[in-house]
Scaffold this motif. Sequence first.
Motif, PDB file in Angstrom:
ATOM      1  N   MET A   1       4.253  39.512   2.136  1.00 33.92           N
ATOM      2  CA  MET A   1       3.527  37.851   2.266  1.00 33.92           C
ATOM      3  C   MET A   1       3.442  36.926   0.577  1.00 33.92           C
ATOM      4  SD  MET A   1       0.550  39.011   4.278  1.00 33.92           S
ATOM      5  CE  MET A   1       0.756  39.868   5.716  1.00 33.92           C
ATOM      6  N   THR A   2       3.580  35.709   1.281  1.00 36.83           N
ATOM      7  CA  THR A   2       3.006  34.303  -0.309  1.00 36.83           C
ATOM      8  C   THR A   2       1.930  34.533   0.032  1.00 36.83           C
ATOM      9  OG1 THR A   2       3.456  32.629   1.146  1.00 36.83           O
ATOM     10  CG2 THR A   2       5.329  32.901   1.071  1.00 36.83           C
ATOM     11  N   PHE A   3       1.643  34.443  -1.945  1.00 29.73           N
ATOM     12  CA  PHE A   3       0.471  34.021  -2.210  1.00 29.73           C
ATOM     13  C   PHE A   3      -0.592  32.995  -1.110  1.00 29.73           C
ATOM     14  CE2 PHE A   3      -2.816  31.621  -4.548  1.00 29.73           C
ATOM     15  CZ  PHE A   3      -3.457  32.119  -5.259  1.00 29.73           C
ATOM     16  N   ALA A   4       0.337  31.248  -0.810  1.00 28.31           N
ATOM     17  CA  ALA A   4      -0.451  30.619   0.243  1.00 28.31           C
ATOM     18  C   ALA A   4      -0.968  31.817   1.257  1.00 28.31           C
ATOM     19  CB  ALA A   4       0.344  29.558   0.131  1.00 28.31           C
ATOM     20  N   LYS A   5      -0.163  32.025   2.179  1.00 30.84           N
ATOM     21  CA  LYS A   5      -1.075  32.789   2.848  1.00 30.84           C
ATOM     22  C   LYS A   5      -1.841  34.348   2.915  1.00 30.84           C
ATOM     23  CE  LYS A   5       1.615  35.060   7.353  1.00 30.84           C
ATOM     24  NZ  LYS A   5       2.841  35.399   7.469  1.00 30.84           N
ATOM     25  N   VAL A   6      -1.808  35.256   2.010  1.00 30.44           N
ATOM     26  CA  VAL A   6      -2.678  35.532   1.830  1.00 30.44           C
ATOM     27  C   VAL A   6      -3.672  35.378   1.383  1.00 30.44           C
ATOM     28  CG1 VAL A   6      -0.888  38.103   1.883  1.00 30.44           C
ATOM     29  CG2 VAL A   6      -1.694  36.958  -0.392  1.00 30.44           C
ATOM     30  N   ASN A   7      -3.832  33.869   0.701  1.00 32.78           N
ATOM     31  CA  ASN A   7      -5.331  33.796   0.511  1.00 32.78           C
ATOM     32  C   ASN A   7      -5.849  32.288   0.730  1.00 32.78           C
ATOM     33  OD1 ASN A   7      -5.676  35.684  -2.124  1.00 32.78           O
ATOM     34  ND2 ASN A   7      -3.958  35.216  -2.427  1.00 32.78           N
ATOM     35  N   ALA A   8      -4.855  32.369   1.990  1.00 30.66           N
ATOM     36  CA  ALA A   8      -5.600  30.674   2.560  1.00 30.66           C
ATOM     37  C   ALA A   8      -6.830  30.684   2.897  1.00 30.66           C
ATOM     38  CB  ALA A   8      -4.868  30.869   4.122  1.00 30.66           C
ATOM     39  N   HIS A   9      -7.349  31.499   2.761  1.00 25.98           N
ATOM     40  CA  HIS A   9      -8.784  31.527   2.818  1.00 25.98           C
ATOM     41  C   HIS A   9      -9.346  30.278   1.361  1.00 25.98           C
ATOM     42  CE1 HIS A   9      -8.454  34.544   1.168  1.00 25.98           C
ATOM     43  NE2 HIS A   9      -9.187  34.740  -0.091  1.00 25.98           N
ATOM     44  N   LEU A  10      -8.466  30.413   0.225  1.00 25.01           N
ATOM     45  CA  LEU A  10      -9.640  29.541  -0.210  1.00 25.01           C
ATOM     46  C   LEU A  10      -9.206  27.918  -0.731  1.00 25.01           C
ATOM     47  CD1 LEU A  10      -7.202  32.123  -4.113  1.00 25.01           C
ATOM     48  CD2 LEU A  10      -9.706  31.824  -3.263  1.00 25.01           C
ATOM     49  N   LYS A  11      -9.421  27.590  -1.202  1.00 14.36           N
ATOM     50  CA  LYS A  11      -9.941  26.008  -1.031  1.00 14.36           C
ATOM     51  C   LYS A  11      -9.758  25.064  -1.309  1.00 14.36           C
ATOM     52  CE  LYS A  11     -14.513  26.398   1.360  1.00 14.36           C
ATOM     53  NZ  LYS A  11     -15.044  27.280   1.390  1.00 14.36           N
ATOM     54  N   ASN A  12      -9.056  24.891  -2.869  1.00 13.47           N
ATOM     55  CA  ASN A  12      -9.032  24.778  -4.159  1.00 13.47           C
ATOM     56  C   ASN A  12      -7.909  25.236  -5.504  1.00 13.47           C
ATOM     57  OD1 ASN A  12      -8.534  22.059  -6.008  1.00 13.47           O
ATOM     58  ND2 ASN A  12     -10.344  22.621  -7.340  1.00 13.47           N
ATOM     59  N   VAL A  13      -6.549  25.397  -5.160  1.00 15.52           N
ATOM     60  CA  VAL A  13      -5.635  26.124  -5.469  1.00 15.52           C
ATOM     61  C   VAL A  13      -3.831  24.925  -5.797  1.00 15.52           C
ATOM     62  CG1 VAL A  13      -3.605  27.860  -5.215  1.00 15.52           C
ATOM     63  CG2 VAL A  13      -5.762  28.021  -3.998  1.00 15.52           C
ATOM     64  N   THR A  14      -4.287  25.215  -7.288  1.00 20.56           N
ATOM     65  CA  THR A  14      -2.537  24.746  -8.070  1.00 20.56           C
ATOM     66  C   THR A  14      -1.883  25.387  -8.007  1.00 20.56           C
ATOM     67  OG1 THR A  14      -4.722  22.419  -8.311  1.00 20.56           O
ATOM     68  CG2 THR A  14      -2.161  22.146  -9.057  1.00 20.56           C
ATOM     69  N   ARG A  15      -0.796  25.344  -7.892  1.00 19.12           N
ATOM     70  CA  ARG A  15      -0.025  25.897  -7.763  1.00 19.12           C
ATOM     71  C   ARG A  15       1.033  24.967  -8.667  1.00 19.12           C
ATOM     72  NH1 ARG A  15       5.804  26.947  -8.592  1.00 19.12           N
ATOM     73  NH2 ARG A  15       6.576  28.671  -7.530  1.00 19.12           N
ATOM     74  N   VAL A  16       1.636  26.184 -10.185  1.00 17.31           N
ATOM     75  CA  VAL A  16       1.819  26.400 -11.700  1.00 17.31           C
ATOM     76  C   VAL A  16       3.044  26.879 -12.190  1.00 17.31           C
ATOM     77  CG1 VAL A  16       1.959  25.412 -13.287  1.00 17.31           C
ATOM     78  CG2 VAL A  16      -0.346  25.043 -12.591  1.00 17.31           C
ATOM     79  N   SER A  17       4.701  25.956 -11.934  1.00 14.37           N
ATOM     80  CA  SER A  17       5.185  26.758 -12.195  1.00 14.37           C
ATOM     81  C   SER A  17       5.569  27.947 -13.644  1.00 14.37           C
ATOM     82  CB  SER A  17       6.343  26.440 -12.301  1.00 14.37           C
ATOM     83  OG  SER A  17       7.023  25.556 -10.683  1.00 14.37           O
ATOM     84  N   ALA A  18       5.845  28.560 -13.426  1.00 12.16           N
ATOM     85  CA  ALA A  18       5.700  29.773 -14.952  1.00 12.16           C
ATOM     86  C   ALA A  18       6.941  29.575 -15.990  1.00 12.16           C
ATOM     87  CB  ALA A  18       6.035  31.011 -14.681  1.00 12.16           C
ATOM     88  N   ALA A  19       6.438  29.510 -16.996  1.00 13.64           N
ATOM     89  CA  ALA A  19       8.117  29.461 -17.960  1.00 13.64           C
ATOM     90  C   ALA A  19       8.609  30.430 -17.880  1.00 13.64           C
ATOM     91  CB  ALA A  19       7.141  29.029 -19.257  1.00 13.64           C
ATOM     92  N   ASP A  20       9.963  29.989 -17.790  1.00 16.46           N
ATOM     93  CA  ASP A  20      11.184  30.847 -18.493  1.00 16.46           C
ATOM     94  C   ASP A  20      11.637  31.286 -19.653  1.00 16.46           C
ATOM     95  OD1 ASP A  20      13.392  32.406 -17.725  1.00 16.46           O
ATOM     96  OD2 ASP A  20      14.220  30.721 -17.420  1.00 16.46           O
TER      97      ASP A  20
END
Length: 145
Positions: free
Chosen positions: A1-20
Motif C-alpha cells: 500500500m502507498t503512504f497516501a492510501k494508508v494515511n488518507a485521513h491526514l489533511k496536510n501532507v507534502t511529499r518531498v523526494s529524498a536525496a539519492d
Amino acid sequence: MTFAKVNAHLKNVTRVSAADGASLDTLALERAGIISRDLMGRDYYSTGALGAAVSHLAMFDLAVNQNRIITIAEDDAIFNTEFERLAPAMIKALPADWDFVLWGFNFDVFAAFEMIPGVSHCMAQFDEPRMKGATFVHSCASRWN
C-alpha cells in the motif's frame, strides 16, 4: 500500500523526494561537517542511510528557516487515525526549549531515551515478532479501549 492510501485521513501532507545517497558529494558533506569520512564505507552508513540523513537534515533546515513545526515521515509510515487530533496537545505540553519529537512505533531497531529526564539514559531493544503477534496486539488494544 502507498503512504497516501494508508494515511488518507491526514489533511496536510507534502511529499518531498529524498536525496539519492549514491549521488551525494561525500567530500563536500565532509567539508561542511555533515559527515565524517571515518564512518563511510565501514557498514555504518549505507548510501541509502546517507540519503535519508541528508534528506532529514534538509527538512530540519526547512523547519528552522520557516520557524514552523513539521512532521517528517518515511514512505512506509502509518499514522494513527487520531494523530492530527492528539499531536497538538502533546506539542503544547512540551517545554519551551524543545527541538525534536520522535513519533514512532518501530520495533526492529534500538531506542535510546531518558527514562527519568536528567537522571538516567536507557537503551531499549524490542522483540518485533512478538510485538506483531495477534495476542500481544489484542491485549494492548483491549487495555487501551
